[in-house]
Motif scaffolding. Sequence first.
Motif, PDB file in Angstrom:
ATOM      1  N   MET A   1       0.844  -1.182   0.000  1.00  0.00           N
ATOM      2  CA  MET A   1       0.000   0.000   0.000  1.00  0.00           C
ATOM      3  C   MET A   1       0.886   1.240   0.000  1.00  0.00           C
ATOM      4  SD  MET A   1      -2.722   1.192   2.845  1.00  0.00           S
ATOM      5  CE  MET A   1      -4.339   0.871   2.262  1.00  0.00           C
ATOM      6  N   ALA A   2       0.541   2.203  -0.823  1.00  0.00           N
ATOM      7  CA  ALA A   2       1.316   3.438  -0.910  1.00  0.00           C
ATOM      8  C   ALA A   2       1.100   4.288   0.326  1.00  0.00           C
ATOM      9  CB  ALA A   2       0.911   4.212  -2.159  1.00  0.00           C
ATOM     10  N   GLN A   3       2.185   4.856   0.782  1.00  0.00           N
ATOM     11  CA  GLN A   3       2.112   5.685   1.975  1.00  0.00           C
ATOM     12  C   GLN A   3       1.978   7.151   1.552  1.00  0.00           C
ATOM     13  OE1 GLN A   3       5.595   5.575   4.460  1.00  0.00           O
ATOM     14  NE2 GLN A   3       4.346   5.528   6.286  1.00  0.00           N
ATOM     15  N   THR A   4       1.094   7.893   2.206  1.00  0.00           N
ATOM     16  CA  THR A   4       0.896   9.303   1.892  1.00  0.00           C
ATOM     17  C   THR A   4       1.984  10.123   2.564  1.00  0.00           C
ATOM     18  OG1 THR A   4      -1.479   8.930   1.840  1.00  0.00           O
ATOM     19  CG2 THR A   4      -0.747  11.205   1.987  1.00  0.00           C
ATOM     20  N   VAL A   5       2.619  10.977   1.778  1.00  0.00           N
ATOM     21  CA  VAL A   5       3.660  11.841   2.315  1.00  0.00           C
ATOM     22  C   VAL A   5       3.044  13.191   2.619  1.00  0.00           C
ATOM     23  CG1 VAL A   5       5.866  12.966   1.834  1.00  0.00           C
ATOM     24  CG2 VAL A   5       5.435  10.651   1.003  1.00  0.00           C
ATOM     25  N   ARG A   6       3.259  13.669   3.822  1.00  0.00           N
ATOM     26  CA  ARG A   6       2.728  14.968   4.212  1.00  0.00           C
ATOM     27  C   ARG A   6       3.566  16.086   3.626  1.00  0.00           C
ATOM     28  NH1 ARG A   6       0.175  16.242  10.037  1.00  0.00           N
ATOM     29  NH2 ARG A   6      -0.975  17.874   9.038  1.00  0.00           N
ATOM     30  N   ARG A   7       2.919  17.039   3.034  1.00  0.00           N
ATOM     31  CA  ARG A   7       3.626  18.159   2.409  1.00  0.00           C
ATOM     32  C   ARG A   7       4.226  19.052   3.490  1.00  0.00           C
ATOM     33  NH1 ARG A   7       1.792  21.061  -2.901  1.00  0.00           N
ATOM     34  NH2 ARG A   7       3.709  22.179  -3.211  1.00  0.00           N
ATOM     35  N   LYS A   8       5.483  19.456   3.297  1.00  0.00           N
ATOM     36  CA  LYS A   8       6.173  20.278   4.280  1.00  0.00           C
ATOM     37  C   LYS A   8       6.338  21.721   3.835  1.00  0.00           C
ATOM     38  CE  LYS A   8       8.638  16.360   6.129  1.00  0.00           C
ATOM     39  NZ  LYS A   8       9.888  15.704   6.400  1.00  0.00           N
ATOM     40  N   GLU A   9       5.942  22.017   2.618  1.00  0.00           N
ATOM     41  CA  GLU A   9       6.007  23.382   2.121  1.00  0.00           C
ATOM     42  C   GLU A   9       4.633  23.785   1.618  1.00  0.00           C
ATOM     43  OE1 GLU A   9       9.063  23.467  -0.807  1.00  0.00           O
ATOM     44  OE2 GLU A   9      10.662  23.377   0.675  1.00  0.00           O
ATOM     45  N   TYR A  10       4.304  25.059   1.806  1.00  0.00           N
ATOM     46  CA  TYR A  10       2.987  25.547   1.428  1.00  0.00           C
ATOM     47  C   TYR A  10       3.143  26.791   0.565  1.00  0.00           C
ATOM     48  CZ  TYR A  10       1.736  22.474   5.233  1.00  0.00           C
ATOM     49  OH  TYR A  10       1.593  21.373   6.038  1.00  0.00           O
ATOM     50  N   PRO A  11       2.483  26.846  -0.568  1.00  0.00           N
ATOM     51  CA  PRO A  11       2.591  28.028  -1.431  1.00  0.00           C
ATOM     52  C   PRO A  11       1.814  29.206  -0.841  1.00  0.00           C
ATOM     53  CG  PRO A  11       1.039  26.459  -2.359  1.00  0.00           C
ATOM     54  CD  PRO A  11       1.646  25.801  -1.150  1.00  0.00           C
ATOM     55  N   ILE A  12       2.353  30.379  -1.048  1.00  0.00           N
ATOM     56  CA  ILE A  12       1.673  31.614  -0.649  1.00  0.00           C
ATOM     57  C   ILE A  12       1.645  32.512  -1.881  1.00  0.00           C
ATOM     58  CG2 ILE A  12       1.792  33.694   0.769  1.00  0.00           C
ATOM     59  CD1 ILE A  12       3.139  32.066   2.926  1.00  0.00           C
ATOM     60  N   ALA A  13       0.471  32.935  -2.283  1.00  0.00           N
ATOM     61  CA  ALA A  13       0.326  33.811  -3.448  1.00  0.00           C
ATOM     62  C   ALA A  13       0.001  35.219  -2.964  1.00  0.00           C
ATOM     63  CB  ALA A  13      -0.773  33.295  -4.361  1.00  0.00           C
ATOM     64  N   MET A  14       0.610  36.214  -3.604  1.00  0.00           N
ATOM     65  CA  MET A  14       0.346  37.608  -3.241  1.00  0.00           C
ATOM     66  C   MET A  14       0.197  38.423  -4.509  1.00  0.00           C
ATOM     67  SD  MET A  14       3.012  38.215  -0.058  1.00  0.00           S
ATOM     68  CE  MET A  14       4.258  38.807  -1.116  1.00  0.00           C
ATOM     69  N   ARG A  15      -0.604  39.453  -4.438  1.00  0.00           N
ATOM     70  CA  ARG A  15      -0.725  40.407  -5.533  1.00  0.00           C
ATOM     71  C   ARG A  15      -0.044  41.686  -5.053  1.00  0.00           C
ATOM     72  NH1 ARG A  15      -4.599  38.397  -9.077  1.00  0.00           N
ATOM     73  NH2 ARG A  15      -6.019  36.907  -8.126  1.00  0.00           N
ATOM     74  N   LEU A  16       0.956  42.106  -5.808  1.00  0.00           N
ATOM     75  CA  LEU A  16       1.724  43.291  -5.438  1.00  0.00           C
ATOM     76  C   LEU A  16       1.780  44.260  -6.603  1.00  0.00           C
ATOM     77  CD1 LEU A  16       4.786  41.523  -3.774  1.00  0.00           C
ATOM     78  CD2 LEU A  16       2.910  42.647  -2.601  1.00  0.00           C
ATOM     79  N   PRO A  17       1.858  45.551  -6.294  1.00  0.00           N
ATOM     80  CA  PRO A  17       2.047  46.532  -7.371  1.00  0.00           C
ATOM     81  C   PRO A  17       3.401  46.294  -8.043  1.00  0.00           C
ATOM     82  CG  PRO A  17       1.429  47.618  -5.316  1.00  0.00           C
ATOM     83  CD  PRO A  17       1.689  46.183  -4.989  1.00  0.00           C
ATOM     84  N   GLU A  18       3.468  46.652  -9.304  1.00  0.00           N
ATOM     85  CA  GLU A  18       4.691  46.447 -10.084  1.00  0.00           C
ATOM     86  C   GLU A  18       5.893  47.110  -9.429  1.00  0.00           C
ATOM     87  OE1 GLU A  18       6.326  47.361 -14.578  1.00  0.00           O
ATOM     88  OE2 GLU A  18       4.188  47.460 -14.182  1.00  0.00           O
ATOM     89  N   ALA A  19       5.705  48.301  -8.848  1.00  0.00           N
ATOM     90  CA  ALA A  19       6.821  49.017  -8.211  1.00  0.00           C
ATOM     91  C   ALA A  19       7.367  48.228  -7.021  1.00  0.00           C
ATOM     92  CB  ALA A  19       6.370  50.405  -7.769  1.00  0.00           C
ATOM     93  N   ASP A  20       6.474  47.582  -6.259  1.00  0.00           N
ATOM     94  CA  ASP A  20       6.923  46.785  -5.115  1.00  0.00           C
ATOM     95  C   ASP A  20       7.733  45.575  -5.580  1.00  0.00           C
ATOM     96  OD1 ASP A  20       5.546  48.571  -3.537  1.00  0.00           O
ATOM     97  OD2 ASP A  20       4.002  47.138  -2.891  1.00  0.00           O
ATOM     98  N   VAL A  21       7.259  44.918  -6.628  1.00  0.00           N
ATOM     99  CA  VAL A  21       7.972  43.751  -7.164  1.00  0.00           C
ATOM    100  C   VAL A  21       9.340  44.171  -7.687  1.00  0.00           C
ATOM    101  CG1 VAL A  21       7.957  41.941  -8.917  1.00  0.00           C
ATOM    102  CG2 VAL A  21       5.860  42.493  -7.683  1.00  0.00           C
ATOM    103  N   ALA A  22       9.395  45.318  -8.367  1.00  0.00           N
ATOM    104  CA  ALA A  22      10.668  45.803  -8.902  1.00  0.00           C
ATOM    105  C   ALA A  22      11.651  46.083  -7.764  1.00  0.00           C
ATOM    106  CB  ALA A  22      10.448  47.050  -9.741  1.00  0.00           C
TER     107      ALA A  22
END
Length: 99
Positions: A1-22
Amino acid sequence: MAQTVRRKEYPIAMRLPEADVAMIDRAAALCGRSRTDFVREAAVRAAEDVLMENRPIRMSPEGFAAFMDVLGGPAAPVSEMVQLAMRPAPWEVGYEPKR
């Protein structure tokens, strides 16, 4: 039986103004890091600061009394601070601009 691996990293999405990203990209490049790594470290550091500022300090009544005694007692001079306070301020010293 396959064992489920728990995810250790979680994605975080953000919306930022272009000036902040730059700005983030420029700072990350100056540090030789990726945007993700730069933002992750900055966010974790900010979270640690908030948590440390709001961490309760627990002590016994006796310990608190001793702490208050130390705070209320006379301050001991720190020789480096005394020397610094005795030095003239930069604007009090004759300043000659380089020509």
